[in-house]
Write a protein that holds these residues in place. Structure first.
Motif, mmCIF file in Angstrom:
data_model
loop_
_atom_site.group_PDB
_atom_site.id
_atom_site.type_symbol
_atom_site.label_atom_id
_atom_site.label_comp_id
_atom_site.label_asym_id
_atom_site.label_seq_id
_atom_site.Cartn_x
_atom_site.Cartn_y
_atom_site.Cartn_z
ATOM 1 N N ARG A 147 42.866 101.530 -145.024
ATOM 2 C CA ARG A 147 42.268 102.655 -144.289
ATOM 3 C C ARG A 147 42.068 102.336 -142.808
ATOM 4 N NH1 ARG A 147 39.554 102.151 -149.119
ATOM 5 N NH2 ARG A 147 37.984 100.839 -148.084
ATOM 6 N N THR A 148 41.753 101.101 -142.479
ATOM 7 C CA THR A 148 41.528 100.704 -141.085
ATOM 8 C C THR A 148 42.669 99.814 -140.615
ATOM 9 O OG1 THR A 148 40.345 98.647 -141.614
ATOM 10 C CG2 THR A 148 39.039 100.702 -141.585
ATOM 11 N N PRO A 149 42.821 99.677 -139.285
ATOM 12 C CA PRO A 149 43.877 98.779 -138.788
ATOM 13 C C PRO A 149 43.751 97.343 -139.310
ATOM 14 C CG PRO A 149 43.107 100.192 -137.026
ATOM 15 C CD PRO A 149 42.198 100.438 -138.192
ATOM 16 N N CYS A 150 42.528 96.828 -139.419
ATOM 17 C CA CYS A 150 42.342 95.463 -139.930
ATOM 18 C C CYS A 150 42.783 95.356 -141.385
ATOM 19 C CB CYS A 150 40.879 95.037 -139.798
ATOM 20 S SG CYS A 150 40.449 94.390 -138.162
ATOM 21 N N GLU A 151 42.448 96.370 -142.176
ATOM 22 C CA GLU A 151 42.858 96.372 -143.576
ATOM 23 C C GLU A 151 44.370 96.464 -143.703
ATOM 24 O OE1 GLU A 151 38.916 98.422 -145.692
ATOM 25 O OE2 GLU A 151 40.674 99.634 -145.181
ATOM 26 N N LEU A 152 45.006 97.260 -142.836
ATOM 27 C CA LEU A 152 46.461 97.386 -142.867
ATOM 28 C C LEU A 152 47.123 96.066 -142.486
ATOM 29 C CD1 LEU A 152 48.991 99.099 -143.213
ATOM 30 C CD2 LEU A 152 48.711 99.882 -140.846
ATOM 31 N N ARG A 153 46.575 95.404 -141.465
ATOM 32 C CA ARG A 153 47.124 94.086 -141.082
ATOM 33 C C ARG A 153 47.028 93.096 -142.238
ATOM 34 N NH1 ARG A 153 43.311 90.509 -137.637
ATOM 35 N NH2 ARG A 153 42.287 90.757 -139.668
ATOM 36 N N ASP A 154 45.854 93.040 -142.879
ATOM 37 C CA ASP A 154 45.652 92.094 -143.972
ATOM 38 C C ASP A 154 46.587 92.395 -145.145
ATOM 39 O OD1 ASP A 154 43.714 91.137 -142.322
ATOM 40 O OD2 ASP A 154 42.008 91.744 -143.565
ATOM 41 N N LYS A 155 46.790 93.672 -145.397
ATOM 42 C CA LYS A 155 47.691 94.056 -146.482
ATOM 43 C C LYS A 155 49.127 93.675 -146.139
ATOM 44 C CE LYS A 155 48.551 97.870 -149.707
ATOM 45 N NZ LYS A 155 48.143 99.239 -150.111
ATOM 46 N N ALA A 156 49.481 93.793 -144.844
ATOM 47 C CA ALA A 156 50.824 93.414 -144.407
ATOM 48 C C ALA A 156 51.038 91.902 -144.524
ATOM 49 C CB ALA A 156 51.064 93.866 -142.972
ATOM 50 N N VAL A 157 49.991 91.134 -144.273
ATOM 51 C CA VAL A 157 50.065 89.674 -144.461
ATOM 52 C C VAL A 157 50.395 89.355 -145.913
ATOM 53 C CG1 VAL A 157 48.673 87.569 -144.561
ATOM 54 C CG2 VAL A 157 48.549 89.033 -142.550
ATOM 55 N N PHE A 158 49.676 89.988 -146.831
ATOM 56 C CA PHE A 158 49.898 89.773 -148.261
ATOM 57 C C PHE A 158 51.309 90.224 -148.644
ATOM 58 C CE2 PHE A 158 49.499 90.421 -152.799
ATOM 59 C CZ PHE A 158 48.595 89.439 -153.204
#
Length: 342
Positions: A147-158
């Protein structure tokens, strides 16, 4: 109370480490481990001059390591003991070739820093390395919020770990330009990416993991369109933190630099599996996941070699011996021709 460092010993240790660094080209991490091994031996021996070395020191030190117990009562692992003795063996061999030591120390003296054959075999045996299954990784990825840019970044890392099993040090040093979504690849240029041993590695995305590719593409679009990041900007920028008067600190967008350590990635991965009610695997476990998947599903030698190259291994044997262990159930099925439920 331990004795003060022996000035002569300290000078010799520094010369040895310089040799290991510049002649043998060891990394700083490896040099730290070797320094720790030398210091352990030096302290155990009461800081006696290395020039007085005798093979009895080696035999007694090996016994000391075999009987050593940590504060929790656990003995040293065989692989740890082997690594310490290997450093001392290299050190004494080097020492036997130095001026002022040749007449006192023979090259064969270094051989006394060895484990027994039984312990050596145990130390070399690959320990069980837990890793998620492909389905577990997909499940954990599907539950991660974006939902947030930080969450999207973390999901992209995974997602990128799922697709490539890239080493975590290389992952945090990637730039936007290193990703090619059309070719479905990551270019690990050692001049810009922290690859192991400075190797150049071309890594392609694992097949049948479209959801991970979609997440990565969404994140790169966000970097391009919302954050106006260019090709040379970090693929995974560090979080910007600001201070607040009443509530301490909070995240406030991103810095235009990568993380300084690998710890944020470890937390992302551990939290992802934990939130999915799965064992908390680490980032390196994705390499085991992909290697085991390749060992179980490859239909040709060429496919195995391709998967090995994709992980950045020099030899396919590294992939199979260190990463591609077959489970007991799969071993039984392959040997007997019977599935576990038969």
């Amino acid at each position: 109370m331990s004795r003060r460092p022996n000035e002569q010993n300290e000078r010799i240790k520094r010369q040895f480490l310089d040799y290991r660094k510049f002649a043998r080209q060891l990394s700083e991490k490896s040099l730290d481990k070797e320094l720790s091994a030398l210091e352990r031996f030096d302290v155990w021996n009461g800081r006696k001059d290395f020039a007085r070395f005798h093979i009895e020191w080696a035999m007694e030190f090996r016994t000391f390591l075999e009987q050593f117990k940590s504060t929790t009562g656990k003995p040293l692992g065989k692989s740890t003991t082997r690594a310490i003795l290997a450093t001392l063996r290299e050190f004494v061999l080097w020492l036997s070739q130095q001026d002022g030591f040749r007449s006192r120390i023979k090259p064969s003296d270094a051989d006394y820093f060895k484990l027994s054959r039984r312990d050596e075999a145990e130390a070399r045996a690959a320990p069980p390395r837990p890793a998620p299954s492909i389905n577990q990784a997909k499940h954990a990825l599907s539950l991660l919020p974006d939902r947030t840019p930080c969450e999207l970044r973390d999901k992209a890392v995974f997602a990128l770990l799922c697709l490539t099993g890239i080493r975590v040090a290389a992952l945090i040093s990637l730039r936007v330009k290193h990703v090619d979504l059309v070719e479905r690849s990551i270019t690990q240029n050692p001049r810009e990416v922290a690859t192991k041993f400075g190797k150049s590695i071309d890594t392609f995305f694992m097949k049948n993991f479209e959801e991970a590719e979609s997440v990565l593409a969404q994140w790169i679009r966000h970097l391009d369109q919302e954050m106006l990041f260019g090709p040379d900007d970090p693929l995974f920028p560090a979080t910007a933190i600001i201070a607040q008067a009443n509530t301490g600190f909070k995240a406030d967008g991103f810095k235009r630099r990568p993380w300084r350590s690998t710890e944020p990635v470890r937390k992302i991965v551990n939290d992802a599996f934990s939130q999915a009610s799965l064992p908390t695997f680490g980032p390196h476990s994705f390499r085991h996941m992909l290697a085991r998947h390749a060992a179980n599903s490859s239909t040709s030698i060429a496919e195995l070699v391709a998967n090995s190259q994709n992980l950045g291994h020099t030899s396919v044997l590294t992939t199979l011996q260190s990463y591609g262990q077959i489970s007991r159930e799969r071993q039984r099925e392959l040997i007997t021709g019977r599935k576990p439920d038969e």
